[in-house]
Design a protein around this motif. Structure first.
Motif, PDB file in Angstrom:
ATOM      1  N   SER A   1       0.927  -1.373  -0.029  1.00  0.00           N
ATOM      2  CA  SER A   1       0.102  -0.049  -0.009  1.00  0.00           C
ATOM      3  C   SER A   1       1.002   1.234  -0.046  1.00  0.00           C
ATOM      4  CB  SER A   1      -0.790  -0.177   1.269  1.00  0.00           C
ATOM      5  OG  SER A   1      -1.644   1.227   1.323  1.00  0.00           O
ATOM      6  N   THR A   2       0.266   2.307  -0.664  1.00  0.00           N
ATOM      7  CA  THR A   2       1.098   3.541  -0.715  1.00  0.00           C
ATOM      8  C   THR A   2       0.475   4.691   0.611  1.00  0.00           C
ATOM      9  OG1 THR A   2      -0.032   4.336  -2.620  1.00  0.00           O
ATOM     10  CG2 THR A   2       2.171   3.282  -2.976  1.00  0.00           C
ATOM     11  N   ASP A   3      -0.692   4.112   1.161  1.00  0.00           N
ATOM     12  CA  ASP A   3      -1.322   5.027   1.985  1.00  0.00           C
ATOM     13  C   ASP A   3      -0.658   4.893   3.479  1.00  0.00           C
ATOM     14  OD1 ASP A   3      -3.150   5.929   3.753  1.00  0.00           O
ATOM     15  OD2 ASP A   3      -4.980   5.060   3.120  1.00  0.00           O
ATOM     16  N   GLU A   4      -0.138   5.924   3.936  1.00  0.00           N
ATOM     17  CA  GLU A   4       0.641   5.456   5.194  1.00  0.00           C
ATOM     18  C   GLU A   4      -0.143   5.200   6.485  1.00  0.00           C
ATOM     19  OE1 GLU A   4       3.978   5.462   6.194  1.00  0.00           O
ATOM     20  OE2 GLU A   4       3.847   4.757   4.122  1.00  0.00           O
ATOM     21  N   ASP A   5      -1.623   5.750   6.326  1.00  0.00           N
ATOM     22  CA  ASP A   5      -2.456   5.242   7.512  1.00  0.00           C
ATOM     23  C   ASP A   5      -2.715   3.783   7.479  1.00  0.00           C
ATOM     24  OD1 ASP A   5      -2.777   8.058   8.331  1.00  0.00           O
ATOM     25  OD2 ASP A   5      -4.481   8.232   7.223  1.00  0.00           O
ATOM     26  N   ALA A   6      -2.785   3.245   6.329  1.00  0.00           N
ATOM     27  CA  ALA A   6      -2.941   1.880   6.390  1.00  0.00           C
ATOM     28  C   ALA A   6      -1.725   0.939   6.324  1.00  0.00           C
ATOM     29  CB  ALA A   6      -3.403   1.490   4.778  1.00  0.00           C
ATOM     30  N   ARG A   7      -0.534   1.415   6.087  1.00  0.00           N
ATOM     31  CA  ARG A   7       0.661   0.897   6.287  1.00  0.00           C
ATOM     32  C   ARG A   7       1.656   1.091   7.225  1.00  0.00           C
ATOM     33  NH1 ARG A   7       6.043   0.810   4.053  1.00  0.00           N
ATOM     34  NH2 ARG A   7       6.351  -0.972   2.661  1.00  0.00           N
ATOM     35  N   ALA A   8       1.714   2.206   7.864  1.00  0.00           N
ATOM     36  CA  ALA A   8       2.993   2.684   8.776  1.00  0.00           C
ATOM     37  C   ALA A   8       2.587   1.708  10.223  1.00  0.00           C
ATOM     38  CB  ALA A   8       2.619   3.949   9.268  1.00  0.00           C
ATOM     39  N   ASP A   9       3.730   1.316  10.507  1.00  0.00           N
ATOM     40  CA  ASP A   9       3.934   0.424  11.849  1.00  0.00           C
ATOM     41  C   ASP A   9       3.287  -0.750  11.853  1.00  0.00           C
ATOM     42  OD1 ASP A   9       5.101   2.744  13.046  1.00  0.00           O
ATOM     43  OD2 ASP A   9       3.174   3.665  13.690  1.00  0.00           O
TER      44      ASP A   9
END
Length: 404
Positions: free
Chosen positions: A156-164
């Motif tokens: 994913s390139t959506d940081e909300d979906a991907r980060a951490d």
């Protein structure tokens, strides 16, 4: 009377208190629904312009689908795939025919369908294409939304979906959506598939440039790579055709389906492909306890039969033009851009006016439920049973919000 007045805020408070905050819902507590309308615990009615992210293409409590569910509930609900039940073959055959494919693999959720597609593509790559063991890669697009499992958010390139959520699963190459040259350049000898949404829903109903999907089909054929179309949101009548790929006459090697396939009653997803692709799976290599269960199959059979008539595809195409005309009339009057394909629209609101969340809150106050996505963008995806008058109502309320 006081108790009735407090029912909605109390339910909202309890939801906030006792559930993980992985959603930020509008403060509306729904208690019943019919067709394109929802009613909250206080009796206020709302026009549903989200349709469960396309899971409710046929509206709430469609009589044919409810009847099928009731009939099956009185007979048999679950066996597991350890046995064959009397709804299974009909579902798989009729869905395969609708898709023009040989085989169907039923699952439950859209993310499970995507994970299944990834596994099948890799196995096909090793067993059929001859890819170097452990080196299979899949080309995907920026702005994608295919689900939220660990593997899926890895690309994913959506940081909300991907980060951490790392460490992330390797084996994916991300290229700009709509850029055929970049996609072609990303394919190498170990590429087994290109996985795309023919229209990017979560990104704001982004329609690719004309000729892009046929180009992807051509390149995949030339380079011996599977074309996997994620039609979980865009498929099954939403865009005015059975599949969004149909608009450009494109037939992928694999369809990933879900959402509307369950008729808004049960979670149903499926992978459809020909035997030379899905046939790589053997017993014990993939499965699901609930996938293809009798209740799900009974409902999904009726969904497929509704689609086989073509009625809902025609409604979506015809009413979508009315929706387009109404929304395009608001460009320059609070809307910056609109993107419409069938009964599916992405609206970019002038960010100087309000955010997408604020627009949805104001629409809810006016009796229309919609969903924001990124920034000042909102999506409209009403049930395909919506009427001309109801479309006009939704557009009028949006206009009022923009000009208030």
């Amino acid at each position: 009377m006081i108790e009735d007045m407090l029912r909605t805020p109390s339910a909202v408070r309890d939801a906030e208190k006792y559930t993980a905050h992985n959603y930020h819902p509008l403060p509306v507590v729904i208690s019943s629904a019919e067709g394109a309308w929802l009613t909250d615990v206080d009796g206020k009615r709302y026009l549903d312009c989200l349709a469960g992210y396309s899971a409710l293409n046929f509206g709430h409590r469609h009589p044919q689908l409810i009847a099928a569910a009731h009939a099956q509930l009185d007979r048999l609900t679950l066996t597991s795939r350890a046995f064959i039940h009397d709804q299974f073959a009909d579902f798989c055959r009729e869905l395969a025919e609708l898709c023009g494919k040989d085989l169907v693999l039923p699952m439950n959720t859209g993310a499970e369908a995507v994970e299944t597609g990834i596994k099948v593509a890799r196995k096909w790559g090793y067993q059929v294409k001859g890819v170097t063991p452990g080196q299979a890669n899949i080309v995907v697009a920026e702005g994608n939304f295919h689900g939220r499992t660990t593997t899926i958010v890895s690309f994913s390139t959506d940081e909300d979906a991907r980060a951490d959520f790392g460490p992330y699963t390797p084996g994916f190459t991300v290229v700009p959506y709509g850029d055929l040259d970049a996609l072609t350049a990303a394919i190498d000898e170990n590429t087994v598939a290109v996985l795309l949404e023919p229209i990017q829903g979560e990104q704001g109903v982004v329609v690719p440039p004309e000729g892009y999907l046929p180009g992807v089909r051509r390149v995949c054929t030339e380079r011996d790579v599977l074309f996997i179309a994620d039609e979980i949101q865009s498929g099954l009548g939403r865009t005015g055709r059975t599949f969004a790929c149909d608009h450009e006459g494109v037939v992928p090697d694999m369809y990933l389906l879900g959402k509307a396939l369950g008729g808004g009653i049960v979670p149903v997803s499926a992978v459809a492909a020909n035997a030379d692709v899905l046939g790589v799976l053997k017993p014990g290599q993939h499965g699901s306890t609930f996938g293809g269960n009798p209740l799900a199959c009974a409902v999904a059979i009726e969904v497929v039969r509704l689609l086989a008539t073509g009625e809902f595809q025609r409604r979506s195409a015809e009413l979508g033009e009315r929706l387009r005309a109404g929304l395009e009339g608001l460009v320059g009057k609070g809307l910056v851009e609109v993107r419409v394909r069938g009964l599916w629209a992405g609206l970019d609101i002038d960010p100087a006016l309000m955010s997408g969340r604020e627009a949805c809150e104001r629409l809810a106050e006016r009796g229309v439920l919609a969903k924001d996505t990124h920034g000042s963008t909102i999506r409209l995806a009403p049930p395909l049973v919506i009427t001309e008058e109801e479309i006009d109502l939704a557009v009028a309320q949006l206009a009022a919000v923009l000009t208030a």
